[in-house]
Scaffold this active site. Structure first.
Site, PDB file in Angstrom:
ATOM      1  CG  ASP A   1      32.359  39.767  44.483  1.00  0.00           C
ATOM      2  OD1 ASP A   1      33.435  39.618  43.876  1.00  0.00           O
ATOM      3  OD2 ASP A   1      32.038  40.840  45.039  1.00  0.00           O
TER       4      ASP A   1
ATOM      5  CG  HIS B   1      32.602  38.709  49.854  1.00  0.00           C
ATOM      6  ND1 HIS B   1      31.487  38.224  49.221  1.00  0.00           N
ATOM      7  CD2 HIS B   1      32.884  39.885  49.254  1.00  0.00           C
ATOM      8  CE1 HIS B   1      31.108  39.081  48.279  1.00  0.00           C
ATOM      9  NE2 HIS B   1      31.927  40.099  48.285  1.00  0.00           N
TER      10      HIS B   1
END
Length: 895
Positions: free
Chosen positions: A106, A332
């Site tokens: 992701d 992230h």
């Protein structure tokens, strides 16, 4: 949710998996997300299960690694990614087995050098979820676009040509989640999912991912697979793992796979879901991250290498701890600033912890070196020597400041000592280098301060000390090295007639200040009434007009996506009048303070509140900015150094407004269709215009240390410190726009999560440097200047002593056109030194390293610090290596 709440759910998932391994036939394995930190988090609460976890990993029930954490690729440096691999691989091996699959399910875009990095680390394939547009295969389409692939399988190459098999989650990483165990529901599920995967698969082996974010393990997965095998006898459904899947894909591959090269940032999409605006969400976190990465990579590690050469131990364990604390902020959704406020509040503490360790290690290394530097050249006079350290990879000249205590008293009544020293008149001092040359400087009385020592062999030692602050131009400090200066009494200068050839040349007052600006031999800066500057680059004759104006727009988006209100006109500082004040006029540096006041709407209007509550899609929002305005005072500090090739800029303001974005605009007026940007182990070339598929009015991109643009005759680089978002504006004279602040009030994504902390209210300070250059120059490289902008020169007071180290020294002498040094450290749990370089150019370049007597052997290594090939020394006493275009090269030194 915050970490600790999620951790409790993680505990349950791992316990459930281990129970299923033992009790559920057909539940074969679980992939622990490509990272080892999961086990740290689990075992911190259940340390008694270490051996059980280890056994399940050896038995290939759990698959772990190669990463320590799943990082954002663009908001962390290449060296951070290397440390991430080193820690992840070490810890995976500690548990018994490493999964050799690069995993980015992701990541918000994929950095172009990741295939090279992962291939050097021994990975067999890379799996990712974003960046490439799958187009499917039909006979009418003979070839794909540059960032498109017929299949979910492809070859992903780095710019140097090295590559790995790449697997794209074309149907996302949860396409096999929650498989039904009831026949009717299972048929509906599989009929659709099979067709979705067949559309892109290049082999008969079809990949289904059973799980997703925040999802517990599916306990009846074996039953669901058994049902699928009964319903679809033409298929064999199997609970598998990535190792087996990759082997099957490689062995049965008969189709010509597409090859994608370099960074994958969804360039061929409409631009709305690249999530690039996370680079400007909560900028304060990005700045803290840059400070920490610099402290570890560019200061603590190389200084520890230098200190270890004196015989002290290299602090492997302390550095690993600091790196792990920092990397815990690199996932992230963390470093990207797109979580709830509690997550980011905890990040601040981790940043502080990591930095505290780095600062102490830096001090210890500098103190160790200081105890060994021979300063006897200053004997016979009242002198206060100090060192200036340059831990960048190149010789450096620049302005530095150092605190010197000229009197220190221990043990007495500290209050009495304070009063005595405070009332004593200050002596007159002059600055010299070790060759007795007089050095221009500014000396400021800093008064008396309390301090203390913590000796290794006795109780704490409090003291009072009288300090002066010395600011000077440190000239030609050696690459990866130091030089020494000393304060001496001014009367001693006259008495000993320490007048050299430099006194007439440099001690005569030579101001950089001109009317409405500053000037040195390279640049002329003219400050305009509206606060912008005109910048003349003397070598090219190019004048850059109206640089450095500010643009404020509304932002009705969220932490992921910037969205300007429809029809809104930006508020521009160049449309107002500024005040200008000269605040520093020294022969080594001049500084102006420019003040501007903009009237900014206090927030979005009330429409946005309702649109957030009802989860109105970003593109469909109709909110505008509030009619009520507040003053935004922006103070800009412009500095030019005597030998400087760039203009340093610091902008300060107090943000009291919500729902807006502030940028600085640098119009270049250069005619070219491409520009270049610092990325992860790469200087990447990007087009000024996005693809024809791009629909998003905003065209922001990622950057690391700089963005630049050049035509045949002139060029300009904008270096930054912790400002990762820029946009190239072709319609505005190919201007470079750097985001300084983005203030929003919601997380976004799949729910309503308010984030008042993301409004970034309060004091803000940002720094950048404007560096013009001549593209054909062989003398000045603006990229070196931009990299050095990140790294402070360190200073430390010394004593007069004999020592084993010379008064000036370089620990690494090297050269190579277009080659850049990225890191210097000791090999993991070893005394070998590891030095890394990248070739930033599209052509081969030769790296030359001068050998040192203390080195037993030089060898080619890789990012995981293996010893690959011994390197020979030529008759000049040099190591010469030809680096391929864009090669990441690691040099090992056995000492």
């Amino acid at each position: 949710m915050p970490f600790e709440k999620h951790r409790l759910k993680l505990m349950q998932l791992i316990d459930d998996c281990m129970e299923l391994f033992d009790k559920e036939e057909g539940f074969e394995s679980f992939h622990l997300d490509g990272q080892t930190i999961i086990l740290d988090d689990y075992l911190e609460l259940k340390p008694e299960n270490f051996e059980l976890i280890k056994r399940k990993i050896i038995e290939e029930r759990f698959y772990i690694g190669p990463w320590y954490i799943l990082q954002d690729e663009f908001l962390t440096t290449g060296e951070s990614s290397v440390r991430n691999l080193l820690v992840g691989i070490e810890e995976a091996n500690k548990y018994g087995k490493l999964s050799k699959i690069g995993y980015f399910p992701d990541a918000f875009g994929n950095a172009g050098q990741m295939p090279q990095l992962l291939k050097q680390a021994g990975m067999e394939a890379v799996i990712f979820g974003r960046g490439v547009k799958p187009v499917g295969f039909n006979n009418e389409v003979l070839e794909t676009g540059e960032y498109e692939s017929f299949y979910s399988e492809m070859n992903w190459n780095s710019p140097d040509g090295s590559g790995l098999l790449g697997i794209l989650f074309a149907n996302w990483y949860n396409n096999g989640a929650e498989i039904p165990v009831e026949e009717k529901e299972a048929r509906v599920f599989w009929d659709k999912r099979l067709q979705d995967v067949l559309r892109y698969a290049s082999t008969e082996h079809l990949l289904f991912m059973n799980g997703c974010d925040h999802q517990p393990v599916q306990k009846d997965i074996a039953e669901a697979i058994a049902l699928a095998n009964r319903l679809y006898p033409e298929y064999e459904f199997k609970h598998s793992n990535f190792n087996e899947y990759i082997e099957c894909v490689k062995s049965s591959q008969e189709n010509k796979l597409s090859t994608v090269t370099g960074e994958l940032t969804s360039q061929s999409t409409n631009g709305w879901t690249t999530l690039v605006n996370t680079t400007s969400s909560r900028i304060y976190l990005k700045q803290m991250n840059r400070e920490n990465e610099v402290a570890l990579t560019n200061l603590a590690e190389p200084l520890a290498v230098f200190a270890a050469e004196t015989g002290v131990q290299y602090p492997h364990a302390s550095l690993k701890y600091a790196w792990k604390k920092l990397m815990q902020n690199h996932p992230h959704d963390s470093i990207c600033g797109c979580s709830v406020d509690e997550v980011h509040d905890e990040m601040i503490t981790r940043h502080q912890k990591s930095l505290q360790v780095s600062q102490e290690l830096i001090k210890e290394s500098i103190d160790t070196l200081g105890r060994n530097i021979d300063t006897s050249a200053f004997c016979g006079q009242e002198a206060y020597p100090f060192s200036v350290f340059n831990t960048s990879g190149w010789e450096r000249t620049g302005t530095v400041s150092v605190l010197i205590d000229i009197e220190r008293v221990y043990h007495e009544n500290l209050t009495t000592s304070y009063d005595k020293m405070q009332n004593r008149s200050m002596k007159s001092f002059t600055l010299i280098d070790h060759n007795q040359n007089l050095i221009p400087c500014t000396i400021e009385d800093m008064g008396v301060r309390f301090g203390y020592d913590l000796p290794d062999d006795k109780f704490r030692q409090p003291y009072m000390a009288r300090y002066v602050k010395v600011t000077l131009k440190a000239d030609a400090v050696p690459s990866m090295g130091y030089k020494v200066y000393a304060l001496i009494l001014t009367e001693a200068v006259a008495a000993k007639e320490l007048i050299t050839t430099k006194i007439n040349e440099e001690l005569e007052k030579k101001s950089l200040v001109i009317e409405n600006g500053m000037e040195n031999e390279h640049l002329k800066v003219t400050i305009n009434p509206n606060g912008t500057i005109n910048l003349l680059h003397k070598e090219t004759g190019k004048i850059y007009q109206e640089l450095c104006y500010y643009e404020d727009t509304g932002d009705i988006g969220n932490e992921y996506i910037y969205r300007q209100p429809k029809g809104e006109q930006p508020i521009l500082s160049k449309n107002s009048i500024s005040t200008c004040q000269l605040i520093e006029d020294e022969q080594y540096r001049a500084t102006y303070k420019i003040t501007q006041v903009l009237q900014i709407p206090e927030s979005a209007d009330e429409t946005l509140i309702e649109e957030v509550r009802r989860m109105t899609e970003i593109k469909k929002r109709k909110a505008q900015r509030s009619k009520k305005q507040l003053p935004l005072t922006i103070t800009t500090f412009l500095s030019l150094e005597k030998d400087g090739h760039g203009v340093s800029v610091r902008s300060e303001f107090v943000n009291a407004m919500k729902d807006h974005r502030l940028r600085v605009i640098l119009p270049t007026g250069l005619t070219t269709d491409t520009h270049f940007v610092d990325s992860v182990f790469e200087i990447v070339k990007r087009p000024n215009q996005h693809a024809t598929t791009w629909e998003n009015p905003s065209g922001c991109e990622h950057q690391q240390c700089f963005a630049g643009i050049a035509d045949q005759e002139a060029g300009i680089v904008a270096a930054n410190f912790g400002l990762y978002e820029y946009e190239l504006l072709p319609e505005e004279d190919n201007a470079i726009a750097i985001t300084l602040l983005r203030a929003v009030g919601e997380l976004g994504d799949w729910g309503v999560f308010l984030t008042p902390g993301a409004q970034c209210l309060g004091k803000c300070s940002v720094s950048f440097e404007i560096i013009p250059f001549a593209p054909k120059s062989e003398v000045f490289d603006p990229i070196i200047e931009a990299y050095q902008f990140q790294i402070p020169m360190m200073t430390s007071q010394l004593i007069i002593q004999e020592g084993t180290l010379p008064i000036e020294k370089s620990y690494l002498e090297w050269q190579g056109n277009g080659i850049y040094l990225t890191g210097m450290k000791n090999k993991l749990n070893s005394g070998d030194q590891i030095i890394r370089f990248i070739n930033g150019r599209e052509e081969e370049s030769v790296l030359t390293v001068k050998v040192s007597d203390h080195v037993k052997k030089y060898y080619r290594s890789n990012v995981i610090e293996e010893q690959l090939q011994e390197l020979g020394v030529n008759n000049k006493g040099e190591i010469c290596i030809t680096l391929k275009p864009f090669e990441i090269f690691t040099l090992g030194l056995e000492v």
